[in-house]
Design a protein around this motif. Sequence first.
Motif, PDB file in Angstrom:
ATOM      1  N   ASP A 279      -3.637   6.713   4.610  1.00  0.00           N
ATOM      2  CA  ASP A 279      -3.535   5.871   3.293  1.00  0.00           C
ATOM      3  C   ASP A 279      -5.073   5.294   3.192  1.00  0.00           C
ATOM      4  O   ASP A 279      -6.097   6.166   3.526  1.00  0.00           O
ATOM      5  CB  ASP A 279      -3.217   4.649   3.508  1.00  0.00           C
ATOM      6  CG  ASP A 279      -3.978   3.408   5.064  1.00  0.00           C
ATOM      7  OD1 ASP A 279      -4.864   3.942   5.756  1.00  0.00           O
ATOM      8  OD2 ASP A 279      -3.418   2.374   4.946  1.00  0.00           O
TER       9      ASP A 279
ATOM     10  N   SER B  86       3.057  -2.010   5.762  1.00  0.00           N
ATOM     11  CA  SER B  86       2.103  -2.149   6.869  1.00  0.00           C
ATOM     12  C   SER B  86       2.564  -0.464   7.125  1.00  0.00           C
ATOM     13  O   SER B  86       3.302   0.370   7.138  1.00  0.00           O
ATOM     14  CB  SER B  86       2.388  -2.361   7.632  1.00  0.00           C
ATOM     15  OG  SER B  86       3.539  -2.737   7.851  1.00  0.00           O
TER      16      SER B  86
ATOM     17  N   PRO C 181       0.755  -1.130  -0.008  1.00  0.00           N
ATOM     18  CA  PRO C 181      -0.296   0.211  -0.214  1.00  0.00           C
ATOM     19  C   PRO C 181       1.020   0.964  -0.265  1.00  0.00           C
ATOM     20  O   PRO C 181       2.034   0.710   0.302  1.00  0.00           O
ATOM     21  CB  PRO C 181      -0.263  -0.303   1.294  1.00  0.00           C
ATOM     22  CG  PRO C 181      -0.269  -0.753   2.223  1.00  0.00           C
ATOM     23  CD  PRO C 181       1.117  -1.975   1.574  1.00  0.00           C
ATOM     24  N   ARG C 182       0.264   2.416  -0.472  1.00  0.00           N
ATOM     25  CA  ARG C 182       0.864   3.700  -0.890  1.00  0.00           C
ATOM     26  C   ARG C 182       0.734   4.713   0.778  1.00  0.00           C
ATOM     27  O   ARG C 182      -0.747   4.252   1.219  1.00  0.00           O
ATOM     28  CB  ARG C 182       0.581   4.253  -1.749  1.00  0.00           C
ATOM     29  CG  ARG C 182       1.458   5.194  -1.532  1.00  0.00           C
ATOM     30  CD  ARG C 182       1.591   6.093  -3.062  1.00  0.00           C
ATOM     31  NE  ARG C 182       2.920   5.184  -3.762  1.00  0.00           N
ATOM     32  CZ  ARG C 182       2.873   5.215  -5.113  1.00  0.00           C
ATOM     33  NH1 ARG C 182       3.284   6.802  -6.157  1.00  0.00           N
ATOM     34  NH2 ARG C 182       3.763   4.256  -5.986  1.00  0.00           N
ATOM     35  N   TYR C 183       1.817   5.429   0.884  1.00  0.00           N
ATOM     36  CA  TYR C 183       0.991   5.857   2.760  1.00  0.00           C
ATOM     37  C   TYR C 183       1.703   7.131   1.930  1.00  0.00           C
ATOM     38  O   TYR C 183       2.865   7.917   1.487  1.00  0.00           O
ATOM     39  CB  TYR C 183       1.558   5.879   3.611  1.00  0.00           C
ATOM     40  CG  TYR C 183       1.412   4.210   4.396  1.00  0.00           C
ATOM     41  CD1 TYR C 183       0.037   3.635   5.225  1.00  0.00           C
ATOM     42  CD2 TYR C 183       2.194   2.872   3.450  1.00  0.00           C
ATOM     43  CE1 TYR C 183       0.126   2.410   6.130  1.00  0.00           C
ATOM     44  CE2 TYR C 183       1.505   1.832   3.852  1.00  0.00           C
ATOM     45  CZ  TYR C 183      -0.022   1.531   4.903  1.00  0.00           C
ATOM     46  OH  TYR C 183      -0.375   0.077   5.208  1.00  0.00           O
TER      47      TYR C 183
ATOM     48  N   ASP D 228       5.972   3.622  -0.495  1.00  0.00           N
ATOM     49  CA  ASP D 228       5.176   1.917  -0.855  1.00  0.00           C
ATOM     50  C   ASP D 228       5.613   1.959   0.175  1.00  0.00           C
ATOM     51  O   ASP D 228       7.144   1.187   0.191  1.00  0.00           O
ATOM     52  CB  ASP D 228       5.136   1.273  -2.150  1.00  0.00           C
ATOM     53  CG  ASP D 228       4.763   2.372  -3.517  1.00  0.00           C
ATOM     54  OD1 ASP D 228       4.037   2.759  -2.525  1.00  0.00           O
ATOM     55  OD2 ASP D 228       5.383   1.888  -4.415  1.00  0.00           O
TER      56      ASP D 228
END
Lengths: 242, 81
Positions: free
Chosen positions: B59, B25, B2-4, B22
Amino acid sequence: MIDADLQPFLRKLELRDTLSEVEKRALLSCAADEVQYPAGSDLVREGDRPVHSLLVLEGFSTRYRDSPDGTRQITAIHVPGDFVDLHSFPLKEMDHSVGALSACRVLRFPHVRLTELTENHPHLTRLLWLLTLIDSSIHREWLIAASRTAPEQLAHLICELFVRLGVTDLIRDQTFRLPVTQMELGEALGLSAVHVNRTLQQLRSEGLFSWQNQELRILDWDGLKRRGSFDPRYLHLIKEPR
Amino acid sequence: MPRYYFDITDDSGVHSDDVGLDLPSMEAAIVEARRALADMTRENLIGSNPSNMGIRIRDGADGLVNLVLSVTTERPDGATN
């Protein structure tokens, strides 16, 4: 065509001294085979005892050391035309790794041929020595830059890459390809990727450069040099007998 | 991965992140944000007197996480600047 491929490397040398045709041919005749490395792979690993030195014809590479906590410190960024692994010729055992930041095309120079070359051509020996000395003057400059603020440090690095890529004729329209992530810039500058991101935003908002899709375009060269307190003396760009 | 996105607040305002990172977590994103706060603290405390620094992690899934750091200089006369 190997001669054309070696132009960036020869330009680097000829900017700093005069090379005779005999010397150029002697250098060329030391080259053996060509090898490709995909982005993210290692050209040489810490602890290796290479029997070749590697000259990068195409692609960006990095000199780095892994830390026990799983992070890595990048200690140099190499551009096409850099003889990245000339160090292993006299050092023998690698104390760091060399990795490919982007796909790299590399020319291998067997150490046995470099031994022969350096025994027969004292001037070329001094020039190869000069190249590793410039590698260490760049390390020195990075150490000094590390005590500055993040914007100064990042501006300095971009100035350096711009000048080094200019030497090998890889700048077009004030623009060059910079195939590194913010994470990798952080590993080179000793900063978190998030702080690098914030710092990039700040320098862009000051109108110094733009950076999109790995294309970095210099918008205000004088301003960027001032921001990074950049003085190219340490790159030794003067042509004189060495 | 996932991208934050990491929006940064300091004395010059809020700087919204439009690039992101990316990471595996939200926990990894928090570790990254803490490292960034350490960098910001080092940099902002040298030569200036910052009051608040913060990072908001965005996110698509987990909602917002805020990291806030405030620095106060307490003087003998009660002043806090």
